[in-house]
Design a protein around this motif. Structure first.
Motif, PDB file in Angstrom:
ATOM      1  N   ALA A 112       0.822  -1.207   0.000  1.00 43.57           N
ATOM      2  CA  ALA A 112       0.000   0.000   0.000  1.00 43.57           C
ATOM      3  C   ALA A 112       0.860   1.262   0.000  1.00 43.57           C
ATOM      4  O   ALA A 112       0.629   2.190  -0.761  1.00 43.57           O
ATOM      5  N   ASP A 113       1.862   1.303   0.864  1.00 40.30           N
ATOM      6  CA  ASP A 113       2.755   2.468   0.943  1.00 40.30           C
ATOM      7  C   ASP A 113       4.037   2.142   0.184  1.00 40.30           C
ATOM      8  O   ASP A 113       5.035   1.721   0.769  1.00 40.30           O
ATOM      9  N   ASP A 114       3.992   2.311  -1.124  1.00 40.91           N
ATOM     10  CA  ASP A 114       5.151   1.936  -1.938  1.00 40.91           C
ATOM     11  C   ASP A 114       6.355   2.834  -1.677  1.00 40.91           C
ATOM     12  O   ASP A 114       7.506   2.388  -1.776  1.00 40.91           O
ATOM     13  N   LYS A 115       6.132   4.076  -1.303  1.00 40.20           N
ATOM     14  CA  LYS A 115       7.250   4.983  -1.001  1.00 40.20           C
ATOM     15  C   LYS A 115       7.992   4.525   0.252  1.00 40.20           C
ATOM     16  O   LYS A 115       9.233   4.553   0.304  1.00 40.20           O
ATOM     17  N   LEU A 116       7.257   4.089   1.266  1.00 41.41           N
ATOM     18  CA  LEU A 116       7.878   3.577   2.481  1.00 41.41           C
ATOM     19  C   LEU A 116       8.703   2.329   2.180  1.00 41.41           C
ATOM     20  O   LEU A 116       9.824   2.166   2.671  1.00 41.41           O
ATOM     21  N   ALA A 117       8.138   1.439   1.364  1.00 37.58           N
ATOM     22  CA  ALA A 117       8.854   0.216   1.008  1.00 37.58           C
ATOM     23  C   ALA A 117      10.154   0.545   0.291  1.00 37.58           C
ATOM     24  O   ALA A 117      11.220  -0.029   0.594  1.00 37.58           O
ATOM     25  N   MET A 118      10.094   1.472  -0.657  1.00 35.96           N
ATOM     26  CA  MET A 118      11.302   1.845  -1.396  1.00 35.96           C
ATOM     27  C   MET A 118      12.346   2.454  -0.468  1.00 35.96           C
ATOM     28  O   MET A 118      13.557   2.189  -0.603  1.00 35.96           O
ATOM     29  N   ILE A 163       9.653   7.315  -7.656  1.00 35.68           N
ATOM     30  CA  ILE A 163       9.672   6.689  -6.337  1.00 35.68           C
ATOM     31  C   ILE A 163      11.089   6.262  -5.961  1.00 35.68           C
ATOM     32  O   ILE A 163      11.534   6.438  -4.817  1.00 35.68           O
ATOM     33  N   VAL A 164      11.822   5.720  -6.923  1.00 38.10           N
ATOM     34  CA  VAL A 164      13.200   5.297  -6.663  1.00 38.10           C
ATOM     35  C   VAL A 164      14.074   6.504  -6.329  1.00 38.10           C
ATOM     36  O   VAL A 164      14.858   6.482  -5.368  1.00 38.10           O
ATOM     37  N   ASN A 170      20.248   6.711  -7.079  1.00 39.55           N
ATOM     38  CA  ASN A 170      20.564   7.231  -8.406  1.00 39.55           C
ATOM     39  C   ASN A 170      20.215   6.193  -9.462  1.00 39.55           C
ATOM     40  O   ASN A 170      20.690   5.054  -9.394  1.00 39.55           O
ATOM     41  N   ILE A 171      19.410   6.571 -10.416  1.00 36.74           N
ATOM     42  CA  ILE A 171      18.940   5.637 -11.439  1.00 36.74           C
ATOM     43  C   ILE A 171      20.013   5.450 -12.506  1.00 36.74           C
ATOM     44  O   ILE A 171      20.481   6.417 -13.109  1.00 36.74           O
ATOM     45  N   VAL A 241      13.714  -0.786 -13.107  1.00 32.62           N
ATOM     46  CA  VAL A 241      14.742   0.214 -12.836  1.00 32.62           C
ATOM     47  C   VAL A 241      15.927  -0.481 -12.184  1.00 32.62           C
ATOM     48  O   VAL A 241      15.759  -1.369 -11.345  1.00 32.62           O
ATOM     49  N   VAL A 242      17.123  -0.074 -12.582  1.00 32.32           N
ATOM     50  CA  VAL A 242      18.360  -0.446 -11.896  1.00 32.32           C
ATOM     51  C   VAL A 242      18.914   0.839 -11.305  1.00 32.32           C
ATOM     52  O   VAL A 242      19.095   1.841 -12.027  1.00 32.32           O
ATOM     53  N   ALA A 243      19.159   0.855  -9.998  1.00 31.90           N
ATOM     54  CA  ALA A 243      19.614   2.071  -9.329  1.00 31.90           C
ATOM     55  C   ALA A 243      20.756   1.764  -8.373  1.00 31.90           C
ATOM     56  O   ALA A 243      21.007   0.600  -8.040  1.00 31.90           O
ATOM     57  N   ILE A 244      21.459   2.809  -7.950  1.00 33.18           N
ATOM     58  CA  ILE A 244      22.603   2.657  -7.068  1.00 33.18           C
ATOM     59  C   ILE A 244      22.494   3.640  -5.915  1.00 33.18           C
ATOM     60  O   ILE A 244      21.996   4.758  -6.075  1.00 33.18           O
ATOM     61  N   LYS A 245      22.952   3.237  -4.751  1.00 32.49           N
ATOM     62  CA  LYS A 245      22.971   4.104  -3.580  1.00 32.49           C
ATOM     63  C   LYS A 245      24.288   4.862  -3.552  1.00 32.49           C
ATOM     64  O   LYS A 245      25.349   4.254  -3.510  1.00 32.49           O
ATOM     65  N   ALA A 246      24.211   6.161  -3.564  1.00 30.98           N
ATOM     66  CA  ALA A 246      25.422   6.987  -3.644  1.00 30.98           C
ATOM     67  C   ALA A 246      26.265   6.807  -2.381  1.00 30.98           C
ATOM     68  O   ALA A 246      25.740   6.534  -1.307  1.00 30.98           O
TER      69      ALA A 246
END
Length: 246
Positions: A112-118, A163-164, A170-171, A241-246
């Protein structure tokens, strides 16, 4: 998801063309990341573990899987996976910066809360850690299959990227997936939605297919997957999406 549907899901998730071709794409992305065997990998929504088993067979040694379904985790244990447990994908019981890679295939749309999950998935990533996320594409493809699966929504590429990015990641890449079946699916959805009675019980699209049909669809999408290593598709049944944590 509904109990009746989940029972069928676990019977088909090993060999059905949809799951096989999507695992093939996820595994192709993982290969492109050039990860070491000791890479700490978390799969959110691992079900009974077919992707984790594939990664285990490929030599990865630091694997973790979670799923909200006790049935799925029990079945994964029976298949020999001891690295999996029951857990809510939006409330992870892991410390910050635990994993080098988080994978979530068709999970976000169930929350339900996709932003929280991300934000949770970003939280457990180490600096430099990567995320691979797949979700169903386009709200105009919504059908009874989404209802049976207890989906909250389908996503455009822009929505998923937003959302990511809002989670601080970073996408590196974003694309639709399963391009060739997008237009047939769109036509079927329009026909289904025009004739389905609102009072009828919702039905799903997951069916046992003749072996030859299942093989043809698997090979078709796997061919698409190879092309997808060189180009991004403008539309598709799913988006990733493939993303990286800075």
């Amino acid at each position: 998801m509904d109990a009746r549907y989940e029972a069928k899901y676990h019977i088909l998730e090993e060999e059905h063309w949809w799951f096989r071709s999507r695992r093939h794409m996820v595994y192709s992305i993982i290969n492109e990341l050039n990860l070491s065997a000791s890479t700490a990998i978390l799969e959110v929504g691992c079900s009974a573990g077919p992707l984790l088993l594939k990664l285990q067979q490929a030599g990865f040694t630091n694997l973790t899987g979670i799923d909200v379904s006790e049935t799925a985790i029990a079945l994964g244990n029976e298949r020999g996976l001891k690295c999996i447990s029951v857990m809510d994908g939006a409330k992870l019981a892991f410390p910050d910066a635990t994993f080098d890679l988080v994978i979530a295939s068709d999970v976000l749309e169930h929350i339900a809360d996709d932003k929280l999950a991300m934000q949770e998935w970003a939280r457990v990533l180490k600096p430099g850690g990567k995320l691979i996320v797949f979700v169903p594409a386009f709200q105009h493809l919504w059908s009874n299959h989404d209802v049976v699966n207890h989906h909250f929504k389908r996503y455009s590429k822009v929505e998923l990227k937003t959302i990511v990015a809002q989670a601080g990641l970073n996408i590196k890449r974003a694309s639709y997936w399963n391009f060739s079946l997008y237009f047939p699916t769109l036509l079927v959805r329009k026909l289904q939605n025009s004739v389905t009675s609102k009072s009828a019980l919702p039905d799903d699209d997951l069916q046992q297919l003749p072996t030859i049909v299942n093989s043809i669809l698997t090979n078709l999408v796997k061919l698409e997957n190879k092309l997808l290593t060189k180009v991004n598709y403008p539309v598709g049944v799913s988006v990733f999406v493939v993303a990286i944590k800075a």
